[in-house]
Design a protein around this motif. Structure first.
Motif, short mmCIF file in Angstrom:
data_model
loop_
_atom_site.label_atom_id
_atom_site.label_comp_id
_atom_site.label_asym_id
_atom_site.label_seq_id
_atom_site.Cartn_x
_atom_site.Cartn_y
_atom_site.Cartn_z
N VAL A 29 0.86 -1.18 0.00
CA VAL A 29 0.00 0.00 0.00
C VAL A 29 0.90 1.23 0.00
O VAL A 29 1.84 1.33 0.80
N ARG A 30 0.58 2.18 -0.92
CA ARG A 30 1.41 3.38 -1.06
C ARG A 30 0.54 4.63 -0.99
O ARG A 30 -0.67 4.60 -1.28
N ASP A 31 1.18 5.72 -0.63
CA ASP A 31 0.56 7.04 -0.75
C ASP A 31 0.59 7.42 -2.23
O ASP A 31 1.64 7.37 -2.89
N LYS A 32 -0.57 7.79 -2.79
CA LYS A 32 -0.67 8.04 -4.22
C LYS A 32 0.23 9.19 -4.67
O LYS A 32 0.84 9.14 -5.74
N ARG A 33 0.34 10.25 -3.82
CA ARG A 33 1.11 11.42 -4.24
C ARG A 33 2.60 11.25 -4.06
O ARG A 33 3.40 11.67 -4.90
N THR A 34 3.02 10.62 -2.98
CA THR A 34 4.45 10.52 -2.69
C THR A 34 5.04 9.18 -3.11
O THR A 34 6.26 9.06 -3.22
N GLN A 35 4.19 8.17 -3.32
CA GLN A 35 4.62 6.80 -3.61
C GLN A 35 5.35 6.15 -2.44
O GLN A 35 5.96 5.09 -2.58
N GLU A 36 5.31 6.78 -1.25
CA GLU A 36 5.86 6.17 -0.04
C GLU A 36 4.93 5.07 0.43
O GLU A 36 3.70 5.19 0.37
N THR A 37 5.49 3.96 0.91
CA THR A 37 4.66 2.89 1.45
C THR A 37 4.08 3.31 2.80
O THR A 37 4.68 4.11 3.53
N GLY A 58 5.28 -1.52 4.43
CA GLY A 58 4.06 -1.24 3.69
C GLY A 58 3.49 -2.44 2.97
O GLY A 58 2.64 -2.29 2.08
N LYS A 59 3.92 -3.63 3.34
CA LYS A 59 3.48 -4.85 2.66
C LYS A 59 2.49 -5.62 3.52
O LYS A 59 2.44 -5.46 4.74
N PHE A 60 1.71 -6.47 2.86
CA PHE A 60 0.77 -7.33 3.58
C PHE A 60 0.68 -8.69 2.89
O PHE A 60 1.05 -8.83 1.71
N ASP A 99 -2.98 2.24 -4.09
CA ASP A 99 -2.51 3.63 -4.01
C ASP A 99 -3.60 4.44 -3.32
O ASP A 99 -4.67 4.66 -3.90
N LEU A 100 -3.33 4.89 -2.10
CA LEU A 100 -4.33 5.60 -1.32
C LEU A 100 -4.18 7.11 -1.47
O LEU A 100 -3.07 7.64 -1.50
N GLU A 101 -5.33 7.77 -1.54
CA GLU A 101 -5.37 9.23 -1.70
C GLU A 101 -5.83 9.86 -0.40
O GLU A 101 -6.77 9.39 0.24
N GLU A 102 -5.17 10.95 0.00
CA GLU A 102 -5.50 11.62 1.25
C GLU A 102 -6.89 12.23 1.21
O GLU A 102 -7.37 12.69 0.16
N GLU A 103 -7.56 12.23 2.39
CA GLU A 103 -8.85 12.91 2.52
C GLU A 103 -8.63 14.42 2.58
O GLU A 103 -7.55 14.90 2.95
N ALA A 104 -9.68 15.16 2.26
CA ALA A 104 -9.57 16.62 2.28
C ALA A 104 -9.42 17.14 3.70
O ALA A 104 -8.66 18.07 3.96
N ASN A 309 17.25 0.78 -2.86
CA ASN A 309 17.08 1.11 -1.44
C ASN A 309 15.61 1.44 -1.25
O ASN A 309 14.80 1.27 -2.17
N LYS A 310 15.25 1.92 -0.07
CA LYS A 310 13.85 2.17 0.22
C LYS A 310 13.25 3.26 -0.66
O LYS A 310 12.03 3.32 -0.84
N LYS A 311 14.07 4.11 -1.21
CA LYS A 311 13.57 5.22 -2.00
C LYS A 311 13.78 5.07 -3.51
O LYS A 311 13.27 5.87 -4.29
N THR A 312 14.53 4.06 -3.91
CA THR A 312 14.89 3.96 -5.33
C THR A 312 14.63 2.55 -5.85
O THR A 312 15.08 1.57 -5.25
N THR A 313 13.92 2.48 -6.99
CA THR A 313 13.62 1.20 -7.64
C THR A 313 14.02 1.27 -9.10
O THR A 313 13.69 2.24 -9.80
N LEU A 314 14.73 0.26 -9.55
CA LEU A 314 15.14 0.15 -10.95
C LEU A 314 14.39 -1.01 -11.58
O LEU A 314 14.39 -2.12 -11.04
N THR A 315 13.76 -0.75 -12.72
CA THR A 315 12.97 -1.77 -13.42
C THR A 315 13.47 -1.91 -14.85
O THR A 315 13.71 -0.91 -15.53
#
Length: 810
Positions: A29-37, A58-60, A99-104, A309-315
């Motif tokens: 599960v990630r934050d939609k805007r930041t992509q942080e788990t 951020g895994k399940f 990808d979760l979006e913050e409430e107003a 690392n936690k902030k960088t992914t190579l695909t």
């Protein structure tokens, strides 16, 4: 083979009949805007108390009895999101990403918030957007695991069904041509997604992409994000899942037309992979039923994901295909089979796209960088009267390569309620073509006078140039998120065309707005201008040694869309939209005077000719869409589109386009029974497609050379076929064992044997023993066809395609 298959199923069923089997869901599960788990998110099976929470990464992980589930993810301060129809088997773990979006407003006390996660709209694309999940793709009746065919159930999406009887899967979006769409796989553009693709267009009879890789597919038919270039009618994005990080798994698929294998798993604690290969055996099937065509193809696909690392992914991703379309003389011939032998070129193609993408999480946002290369090699050959290999009778030769090397960069950030993104792209393009085409042989009358001069196209071209562009997009939410506004700007340039270096020529602004009227109703509107580079077969065309199309302009399309979205329940979505599209600078053939917007639905290539950028076009319509996600074992979609599509040629007059079928209806229904049974039905309907009648005199003169009739462009698209209608049926039965599952399926395309019209075909009558052509004087057929007896084939057969097969997951 069928006997062995059922024996295998019976033995395994008897030994495992009473086992209670489970499946596994792996997700994040990630934050939609930041992509942080996100840590501590509740992931729950809807309608039950079963669930879990995400860990520090951020895994399940969920282990449940096999079956179909709807999942929802909820977290304080975020909107609840749902995933529908997640099918669990004991063979393969399911990969899910939320990808979760913050409430107003941050809630200080418990409050029930209406779940609108069935909506796929975003701030920058609030309308004209639809999404299909992997299960909707896999089990689509008549789809045969082909994503391009599955997409045709969505509103505004037609095909060349009316012109070729449903054999091809070109995407016709809201009346635009099949080359107006762009395709992205995990953010990397994939120019070719079909086997036996038409050069200069995009369609073909079957898709390349492996559905086992796909997590979902999103289609935007307007309101395009400014990061996408070259889209006039649609952007189709495929998001691939990652490989299983815990164990090696895979599946093996066998059907009436192909065999495919997929493997995935961990390469290291930080690296996973997906890999597949598919092989068709249509050539053996068609030989067995004595058809003259011999299509033969392979395709390959891979994805490797490495967490630096936690902030960088190579695909790293790759997809490629090898295609061979040849012919064989049938044992028992007929006018229809002989027409096929003479009218179509042999095709030898191969293509690939490979690339790397890097995602780096930043403060309040993230960065994407992608580097990719794609290549399309296309060889076409055709000989008069099917005299294969005899150069004296060669009518067509095209040996062509298209190569693109692409670098893309985009930055996505937010500050409070403001979201913004910006980026740039750079491409280095190479195109070459060794081309020879006999359009018309010289014809003389009995006095030796030329009544038809020869028309040959001969050139050898090689060109390389740069394409570059930049974009910016800004979004803002107002009034407690009830009002969403988005504005974008893009410009594209190239180093080849006369005005290509002028950024003002392609300034493409876009603006969208969306207002939440209530929990269930939303009003949306958008306006935008979009540009597309002329196709390479046009830019690279040479005449007398000169690039005569160097003054070609970018094709322009202006969109205006408005509509309503209604979500009466969290699993039901209804949309109603009206759209207007206006085209300018469309290429028009100098030779024939018609717009290239009418071309691209047949095999071969388009665009190898001189053109003028004077064509205009317009398409207007109304769309209705109803979608029911899995509820009480039932799910389905229904869409209706009423539209009109017209383009102008050299004379400036608007004429119905080749895709102007006026009415599009599609519906797909699915029901899940107990004990692993599932039933699917699909109905497609298109109004009659326009077509151009033959110039009978010119057709008779040129048939031996061209293998087809000569169309009378003075009466362009003045006639219409009957409407197209098809019902597809599919039934699946799943067996689950300890670590293996088997899905046996039967898929029947055109189950009601509806006789669907395709374009009529021009040929000559043949002798009873099929040893040659009948003639009016009993003599050999003259080279100008003057003593031939014309025959128009109605081309209205009731064809159906059965597919029996199975998928083993392990």
């Amino acid at each position: 083979m069928k006997t062995h298959l059922f024996a295998l199923l019976l033995i395994v069923s008897l030994t495992n009949a009473f086992a209670q089997n489970t499946g596994t869901i792996l997700g994040s599960v990630r934050d939609k805007r930041t992509q942080e788990t996100l840590i501590g998110v509740t992931v729950q099976i809807e309608g039950t108390t079963q669930g879990t929470t995400t860990d520090v990464d951020g895994k399940f992980k969920l282990t449940l009895p096999v079956g179909s589930y709807n999942l929802k993810a909820s977290f304080v301060g975020y909107k609840t999101a749902s995933k529908f129809n997640v099918v669990l088997t004991s063979g393969n773990a399911q990969q899910i990403t939320f990808d979760l979006e913050e409430e107003a407003v941050q809630l200080t006390e418990a409050k029930v918030v209406y779940n609108r996660s069935i909506s796929v709209a975003s701030v920058e694309t609030p309308n004209s957007i639809q999404k299909l999940t992997t299960e909707e793709i896999k089990n689509n009746p008549g789809g045969n695991f082909d994503i391009s065919r599955v997409i045709q159930v969505l509103p505004g999406v037609g095909g060349t069904a009316g012109s070729v009887g449903g054999f091809r899967n070109d995407l016709i979006i809201r009346g635009g041509g099949p080359n107006e769409n762009v395709f992205y796989l995990d953010g990397i553009e994939i120019p070719v997604i079909n086997h036996f693709a038409t050069q200069g267009s995009s369609g073909g009879p079957t898709g390349i992409l492996n559905v086992s890789f796909i997590e979902d597919a999103t289609l935007s038919s307007s309101s395009f994000n400014a990061r996408y270039d070259n889209a006039l009618s649609s952007v189709l994005q495929f998001r691939q899942r990652e490989g299983n990080p815990e164990r090696l798994q895979g599946n093996f698929r066998v059907s009436s037309t192909e065999v495919a294998g997929t493997f995935e798993g961990p390469l290291s604690p930080k690296t996973t992979f997906l890999a597949s290969v598919r092989r068709s055996y249509l050539q053996f099937l068609f030989k067995a039923i004595d058809l003259p065509i011999r299509p033969n193809y392979w395709d390959f696909q891979y994805k490797v994901t490495h967490k630096l690392n936690k902030k960088t992914t190579l695909t790293a991703i790759g997809v490629g295909a090898i295609d061979e379309f040849s012919f064989a003389v049938p044992k028992e011939s007929s006018p229809e089979k002989e027409y096929v032998l003479r009218s179509n070129p042999t095709i030898n193609q191969w293509n690939y796209t490979t690339g790397f993408s890097l995602k780096r999480l930043l403060e309040n946002g993230y960065l994407n960088v992608s580097l990719s290369r794609n290549m399309f090699n296309n060889r076409l050959d055709r000989f008069e009267d099917n005299r294969q290999g005899d150069e004296n009778y060669r009518a067509l030769k095209s040996i062509s390569n298209e190569i693109e090397n692409k670098l893309r960069l985009d930055v996505n950030k937010f500050v409070g309620k403001w979201e913004y993104s910006y980026g740039a792209m750079l491409q280095y393009v190479k195109y070459n073509n060794d081309f020879f085409n006999v359009l018309r042989r010289e014809v003389k009358n009995t006095q030796g006078q030329v009544v038809q001069p020869a028309v040959n196209i001969v050139f050898n071209t090689a060109v390389d140039f740069f394409k570059f562009g930049a974009f910016a997009q800004v979004n803002r939410k107002l009034l407690d998120d009830r009002l969403n506004l988005s504005a974008g700007l893009r410009t594209d340039m190239n180093s080849f065309t006369s005005d290509g270096n002028n950024p003002l020529e392609t300034i493409s602004p876009r603006l969208s707005a969306s207002y939440q009227l209530s929990d269930k109703w939303r009003l949306n509107a958008s306006v935008g201008r979009y540009f597309k580079t002329p196709i390479y077969t046009v830019l690279g065309y040479k005449q007398d040694g000169n690039f005569v199309n160097k003054s070609s302009k970018y094709i322009r399309s202006d969109h205006l869309v408005a509509g309503l979205e209604f979500i009466p329940t969290p699993t039901t979505r209804i949309t109603l939209e009206g759209f207007v599209k206006q085209y300018d600078n469309y290429p028009v053939s100098v030779r024939d005077g018609i717009s290239l917007a009418n071309q691209g639905g047949n095999f071969g290539a388009i665009g190898n000719e001189a053109v003028l950028s004077t064509g205009k076009g317009r398409s207007r319509g109304l769309e209705f869409f109803f979608q029911q996600k899995l509820t009480k074992n039932f799910f389905g979609v229904f869409s209706y589109t009423l539209f009109r599509s017209e383009f102008s040629g050299k004379d400036g007059k608007y004429v119905a386009s080749a895709w102007d079928t006026r009415n599009l209806i599609s519906t797909q229904l699915g029901y899940k029974f107990k004990k692993g049974w599932e039933l699917g039905l699909k109905w497609l309907y298109q109004g009659g497609a326009p077509y151009t009648p033959y110039d009978l005199a010119a057709s008779q003169r040129n048939y031996l050379t061209t293998g087809v009739g000569t169309e009378d462009y003075a009466r362009l698209n003045s006639l219409r076929l009957k409407s197209f209608s098809r019902v597809d049926f599919r039934i699946d039965k799943k067996w689950n064992y300890k670590k293996t599952s088997i899905d046996l399926f039967f898929d029947l395309q055109n189950a009601l044997l509806t006789a669907n019209p395709a374009l009529p075909q021009y040929t000559f009558e043949r002798l009873a023993d099929n040893s040659g052509f009948r003639t009016t004087d009993g003599q050999a057929l003259r080279s100008d066809g003057s003593n031939g007896i014309p025959l128009i084939l109605a081309n209205e057969d009731a064809n159906f395609t059965p597919a029996l097969g199975f998928v083993i997951e392990f």
